[in-house]
Design a protein around this motif. Structure first.
Motif, short mmCIF file in Angstrom:
data_model
loop_
_atom_site.label_atom_id
_atom_site.label_comp_id
_atom_site.label_asym_id
_atom_site.label_seq_id
_atom_site.Cartn_x
_atom_site.Cartn_y
_atom_site.Cartn_z
N ASN A 1 -8.55 3.57 4.52
CA ASN A 1 -9.16 2.93 3.35
C ASN A 1 -10.54 3.52 3.05
O ASN A 1 -11.18 4.14 3.89
CB ASN A 1 -9.26 1.42 3.54
CG ASN A 1 -10.16 0.99 4.67
OD1 ASN A 1 -9.74 0.95 5.82
ND2 ASN A 1 -11.40 0.65 4.36
N VAL A 2 -10.96 3.31 1.83
CA VAL A 2 -12.27 3.75 1.34
C VAL A 2 -13.34 2.79 1.83
O VAL A 2 -13.16 1.57 1.79
CB VAL A 2 -12.28 3.79 -0.20
CG1 VAL A 2 -13.65 4.18 -0.74
CG2 VAL A 2 -11.21 4.76 -0.71
N ASN B 1 -18.13 4.10 -7.64
CA ASN B 1 -17.01 3.16 -7.62
C ASN B 1 -15.74 3.72 -8.26
O ASN B 1 -14.83 2.97 -8.59
CB ASN B 1 -17.37 1.83 -8.29
CG ASN B 1 -16.59 0.66 -7.70
OD1 ASN B 1 -16.25 0.69 -6.52
ND2 ASN B 1 -16.31 -0.34 -8.50
N LYS B 2 -15.67 5.04 -8.42
CA LYS B 2 -14.40 5.65 -8.86
C LYS B 2 -13.33 5.47 -7.77
O LYS B 2 -12.19 5.12 -8.06
CB LYS B 2 -14.59 7.14 -9.15
CG LYS B 2 -13.31 7.87 -9.61
CD LYS B 2 -13.61 9.34 -9.91
CE LYS B 2 -12.34 10.11 -10.28
NZ LYS B 2 -11.78 9.67 -11.58
N LEU B 3 -13.72 5.72 -6.51
CA LEU B 3 -12.86 5.41 -5.38
C LEU B 3 -13.25 4.02 -4.87
O LEU B 3 -14.42 3.76 -4.64
CB LEU B 3 -13.00 6.46 -4.28
CG LEU B 3 -12.72 7.92 -4.70
CD1 LEU B 3 -12.85 8.85 -3.51
CD2 LEU B 3 -11.33 8.05 -5.34
N ILE C 1 0.85 -1.19 0.00
CA ILE C 1 0.00 0.00 0.00
C ILE C 1 0.89 1.24 0.00
O ILE C 1 1.91 1.28 0.67
CB ILE C 1 -0.99 -0.01 1.19
CG1 ILE C 1 -0.27 -0.03 2.53
CG2 ILE C 1 -1.95 -1.18 1.07
CD1 ILE C 1 -1.20 0.15 3.71
N PRO C 2 0.50 2.28 -0.77
CA PRO C 2 1.32 3.48 -0.85
C PRO C 2 1.31 4.25 0.47
O PRO C 2 0.38 4.15 1.27
CB PRO C 2 0.63 4.31 -1.95
CG PRO C 2 -0.33 3.38 -2.61
CD PRO C 2 -0.68 2.34 -1.62
N SER C 3 2.35 5.04 0.70
CA SER C 3 2.45 5.89 1.88
C SER C 3 2.37 7.35 1.45
O SER C 3 3.00 7.75 0.46
CB SER C 3 3.78 5.63 2.60
OG SER C 3 3.90 6.45 3.75
N ASP D 1 -7.05 2.96 -7.13
CA ASP D 1 -6.43 1.68 -7.46
C ASP D 1 -6.76 0.62 -6.41
O ASP D 1 -7.66 -0.19 -6.59
CB ASP D 1 -4.92 1.88 -7.61
CG ASP D 1 -4.20 0.59 -7.99
OD1 ASP D 1 -4.87 -0.33 -8.50
OD2 ASP D 1 -2.98 0.50 -7.76
N ILE D 2 -6.05 0.66 -5.28
CA ILE D 2 -6.23 -0.41 -4.28
C ILE D 2 -7.13 0.00 -3.12
O ILE D 2 -7.59 -0.84 -2.35
CB ILE D 2 -4.87 -0.90 -3.77
CG1 ILE D 2 -5.01 -2.29 -3.11
CG2 ILE D 2 -4.23 0.12 -2.84
CD1 ILE D 2 -3.72 -3.00 -2.86
N GLY D 3 -7.41 1.31 -2.96
CA GLY D 3 -8.35 1.75 -1.93
C GLY D 3 -7.75 1.90 -0.55
O GLY D 3 -8.48 2.13 0.42
#
Length: 316
Positions: free
Chosen positions: A233-234, A244-246, A4-6, A33-35
């Motif tokens: 997270n979303v 569902n864009k995010l 997961i990005p930081s 992308d990954i939420g």
């Protein structure tokens, strides 16, 4: 994506427009992308984190009969204590291997939501439990407001679009205890695969293995944050509102290796909810020919009620 990005909230809070734009683009891309992201630069200081963890260990160490004094089945699990195995993931019968506590919104008596929200429940045995919980709730809510402002800009909305929905929202701070595993679980894990209900979740306590996120290939990857980071997270509400864009990403908390069954796990998610009358209708600028409207119109309050029934917390 295998991790997961930081991101650093200090970029968004800076006076530098380029740093602010960088944060908006980084968190927006991650949530598309990954939420999930790991976030540093939040408003929780380490002394408060340490105190809250000490207090929740004290609470969950109390005798079961003491803890159950604070469990009110009439509240649908929205305040106070929820005992072991009561909650299950949507579509599952097996209860998750956890017990937890809920702190809810703190509103003034003249708020329009004062009659809607149950009062928080005070633990008589542990005064600092209630104090630390309230302070952490308010700092996580403050952090979440800024994250939502960044997402509003990413979505082409006014920066403060979410403010009036999220302030005084029906948010929940949930200290969780996953007790030691004493026998072979039958089809049960600490928290079965699920998506969160709310707008966004801010999680304290993802510094060790256990939390896993499912990427677009269906692979489970470990979501591990640094000691000074929150995992964010979303939730399904925001995913629904953005057509569902995010992405609301499926995640789970798996059982530890057998040699670690005798250990407890603690984590503290903050589920950031809007006010109940927020319309979750798909945003017009998230609908086009390639991505037609995917969800029916519904309010946040009605959506929450549906999901609490599905989770077994409200009995119909």
């Amino acid at each position: 994506m295998q991790n997961i990005p930081s991101v650093d909230l200090a970029d968004f809070l800076s006076e530098d427009p380029k740093r602010k734009e960088k944060f908006v683009n980084e968190i927006g891309a991650a949530f598309e992308d990954i939420g999930f992201v790991a976030l540093k630069g939040h408003f929780l200081d380490q002394s408060l984190v340490d105190e809250l963890y000490a207090e929740i260990r004290n609470f969950f160490s109390l005798p079961v009969e003491t803890k159950r004094k604070y469990e009110d089945p009439n509240l649908g699990g929205q305040r106070g204590y929820v005992s072991f195995g009561k909650e299950h993931a949507k579509g599952r019968k097996e209860g998750d291997l956890k017990e937890f506590w809920h702190f809810g919104q703190y509103v003034s008596d003249n708020s329009k939501y004062a009659s809607e929200y149950p009062k928080n429940i005070t633990v008589d045995e542990l005064h600092r439990f209630n104090v630390a919980g309230k302070q952490a709730y308010q700092m996580l809510e403050k952090t979440g407001i800024y994250v939502l402002r960044a997402l509003a800009l990413r979505l082409g909305l006014d920066e403060f679009y979410f403010d009036n929905y999220a302030k005084e929202g029906n948010s929940i701070l949930r200290p969780i205890h996953y007790p030691p595993i004493t026998s072979e679980p039958e089809n049960a894990i600490r928290a079965a695969a699920h998506g969160d209900i709310n707008l966004i979740t801010l999680l304290m306590g993802a510094q060790g293995k256990g939390l896993q996120v499912q990427n677009h290939n269906g692979d489970w990857i470990d979501a591990i944050a640094q000691p000074d980071e929150l995992v964010i997270n979303v939730g399904d509400m925001l995913s629904r509102h953005t057509n569902n864009k995010l992405k609301s990403t499926i995640h789970q908390v798996v059982n530890p290796p057998r040699e670690l069954w005798g250990t407890s796990r603690y984590s503290i998610p903050f589920f950031m909810h809007p006010v109940s009358d927020m319309p979750l209708n798909c945003l017009e600028n998230c609908i086009d020919d390639k991505n037609p409207k995917q969800f029916e119109d519904i309010t946040a309050g009605d959506f929450l009620y549906e999901r609490l029934v599905e989770l077994g917390l409200i009995k119909t």
